[in-house]
Design a protein around this motif. Sequence first.
Motif, PDB file in Angstrom:
ATOM      1  N   LEU A  48       0.788  -1.249  -0.094  1.00 46.08           N
ATOM      2  CA  LEU A  48      -0.049  -0.026   0.022  1.00 46.08           C
ATOM      3  C   LEU A  48       1.078   1.285  -0.139  1.00 46.08           C
ATOM      4  O   LEU A  48       0.617   2.224  -0.817  1.00 46.08           O
ATOM      5  CB  LEU A  48      -1.127  -0.046   1.132  1.00 46.08           C
ATOM      6  N   GLY A  49       1.715   1.377   0.877  1.00 44.57           N
ATOM      7  CA  GLY A  49       2.689   2.628   1.040  1.00 44.57           C
ATOM      8  C   GLY A  49       3.291   2.732  -0.410  1.00 44.57           C
ATOM      9  O   GLY A  49       3.314   3.895  -0.917  1.00 44.57           O
ATOM     10  N   SER A  50       4.064   1.910  -1.085  1.00 43.79           N
ATOM     11  CA  SER A  50       4.549   1.999  -2.380  1.00 43.79           C
ATOM     12  C   SER A  50       3.519   2.439  -3.437  1.00 43.79           C
ATOM     13  O   SER A  50       3.985   3.204  -4.356  1.00 43.79           O
ATOM     14  CB  SER A  50       5.135   0.644  -2.749  1.00 43.79           C
ATOM     15  N   LEU A  51       2.417   1.996  -3.433  1.00 46.41           N
ATOM     16  CA  LEU A  51       1.391   2.340  -4.298  1.00 46.41           C
ATOM     17  C   LEU A  51       0.914   3.635  -4.097  1.00 46.41           C
ATOM     18  O   LEU A  51       1.037   4.336  -4.921  1.00 46.41           O
ATOM     19  CB  LEU A  51       0.171   1.510  -4.105  1.00 46.41           C
ATOM     20  N   LEU A  52       0.724   4.110  -2.762  1.00 37.49           N
ATOM     21  CA  LEU A  52       0.381   5.289  -2.612  1.00 37.49           C
ATOM     22  C   LEU A  52       1.474   6.448  -3.182  1.00 37.49           C
ATOM     23  O   LEU A  52       1.377   7.570  -3.341  1.00 37.49           O
ATOM     24  CB  LEU A  52       0.200   5.769  -1.061  1.00 37.49           C
ATOM     25  N   GLN A  58       3.064  10.448  -9.578  1.00 38.02           N
ATOM     26  CA  GLN A  58       2.361  10.655 -10.802  1.00 38.02           C
ATOM     27  C   GLN A  58       1.673  11.733 -10.784  1.00 38.02           C
ATOM     28  O   GLN A  58       1.345  12.521 -11.822  1.00 38.02           O
ATOM     29  CB  GLN A  58       1.219   9.579 -11.132  1.00 38.02           C
ATOM     30  N   ALA A  59       0.988  12.328  -9.661  1.00 38.48           N
ATOM     31  CA  ALA A  59      -0.039  13.501  -9.487  1.00 38.48           C
ATOM     32  C   ALA A  59       1.045  14.886  -9.492  1.00 38.48           C
ATOM     33  O   ALA A  59       0.444  15.734  -9.681  1.00 38.48           O
ATOM     34  CB  ALA A  59      -0.436  13.551  -7.966  1.00 38.48           C
ATOM     35  N   ARG A  60       2.400  14.630  -9.372  1.00 39.28           N
ATOM     36  CA  ARG A  60       3.196  15.766  -9.349  1.00 39.28           C
ATOM     37  C   ARG A  60       2.763  16.898  -8.398  1.00 39.28           C
ATOM     38  O   ARG A  60       2.599  18.061  -8.637  1.00 39.28           O
ATOM     39  CB  ARG A  60       3.264  16.443 -10.710  1.00 39.28           C
ATOM     40  N   LEU A  61       2.729  16.630  -7.225  1.00 38.66           N
ATOM     41  CA  LEU A  61       2.005  17.745  -6.236  1.00 38.66           C
ATOM     42  C   LEU A  61       3.274  18.759  -6.086  1.00 38.66           C
ATOM     43  O   LEU A  61       4.431  18.080  -5.965  1.00 38.66           O
ATOM     44  CB  LEU A  61       1.938  16.804  -4.632  1.00 38.66           C
ATOM     45  N   SER A  62       2.766  19.839  -5.700  1.00 35.62           N
ATOM     46  CA  SER A  62       3.800  20.881  -5.467  1.00 35.62           C
ATOM     47  C   SER A  62       4.172  20.724  -3.732  1.00 35.62           C
ATOM     48  O   SER A  62       3.472  19.695  -3.185  1.00 35.62           O
ATOM     49  CB  SER A  62       2.990  22.229  -5.471  1.00 35.62           C
ATOM     50  N   ASP A  63       5.157  21.524  -3.390  1.00 39.36           N
ATOM     51  CA  ASP A  63       5.607  21.259  -2.061  1.00 39.36           C
ATOM     52  C   ASP A  63       4.676  21.643  -1.034  1.00 39.36           C
ATOM     53  O   ASP A  63       4.369  20.941   0.061  1.00 39.36           O
ATOM     54  CB  ASP A  63       6.789  22.009  -1.561  1.00 39.36           C
ATOM     55  N   GLU A  64       3.826  22.460  -1.578  1.00 39.14           N
ATOM     56  CA  GLU A  64       2.713  22.906  -0.460  1.00 39.14           C
ATOM     57  C   GLU A  64       1.486  22.005  -0.362  1.00 39.14           C
ATOM     58  O   GLU A  64       1.120  21.690   0.526  1.00 39.14           O
ATOM     59  CB  GLU A  64       1.918  24.468  -0.912  1.00 39.14           C
ATOM     60  N   GLU A  65       1.364  21.409  -1.445  1.00 30.32           N
ATOM     61  CA  GLU A  65       0.079  20.268  -1.576  1.00 30.32           C
ATOM     62  C   GLU A  65       0.809  18.954  -0.842  1.00 30.32           C
ATOM     63  O   GLU A  65      -0.153  18.309   0.041  1.00 30.32           O
ATOM     64  CB  GLU A  65      -0.084  20.051  -2.907  1.00 30.32           C
ATOM     65  N   PHE A  66       1.893  18.626  -0.830  1.00 33.38           N
ATOM     66  CA  PHE A  66       2.520  17.630  -0.323  1.00 33.38           C
ATOM     67  C   PHE A  66       2.540  17.979   1.268  1.00 33.38           C
ATOM     68  O   PHE A  66       2.220  16.976   2.089  1.00 33.38           O
ATOM     69  CB  PHE A  66       3.900  17.313  -0.694  1.00 33.38           C
ATOM     70  N   ALA A  67       2.715  19.068   1.715  1.00 32.15           N
ATOM     71  CA  ALA A  67       2.759  19.567   3.041  1.00 32.15           C
ATOM     72  C   ALA A  67       1.466  19.141   3.945  1.00 32.15           C
ATOM     73  O   ALA A  67       1.457  18.819   5.005  1.00 32.15           O
ATOM     74  CB  ALA A  67       3.427  20.842   3.455  1.00 32.15           C
ATOM     75  N   VAL A  68       0.403  19.019   3.194  1.00 28.57           N
ATOM     76  CA  VAL A  68      -0.840  18.749   3.790  1.00 28.57           C
ATOM     77  C   VAL A  68      -0.879  17.414   4.258  1.00 28.57           C
ATOM     78  O   VAL A  68      -1.550  17.169   5.489  1.00 28.57           O
ATOM     79  CB  VAL A  68      -1.904  18.892   2.764  1.00 28.57           C
TER      80      VAL A  68
END
Length: 84
Positions: A48-52, A58-68
Motif C-alpha cells: 500500500l505505501g509503495s502504491l500511494l 504521478q500527481a506531481r504535487l507541489s511542496d505546499e500540496e504535499f505538506a498537507v
Amino acid sequence: MAMLTVRNIPDEVHRALRVRAAQHGHSMEAEVREILESVVSPEGRVKLGSLLAAMGRQARLSDEEFAVFEQVRDKAPAHPVSFE
C-alpha cells in the motif's frame, strides 16, 4: 503456530518433495513450509505505501500540496453524524 496435515499425497509428489528437500538441505517439513510461504506471499506484490507513493509521484504535487499530508491530524474521536 498453526499445524497442517495433508493426506493422500501421491507417491511421486512425496518423492519429489523428499529429493527437493535434500537438495536444499532441509527437512521435508521445512521444504513444504518454504514452498507454501513462497506461494502465498509472493515478493512481487504491491504494498500500500509503495502504491500511494507512486500515485503521489504521478500527481506531481507541489511542496505546499504535499505538506498537507505531513500535518498532524486531530486524534480526537469523530462525532457521530446526526440526520435530524
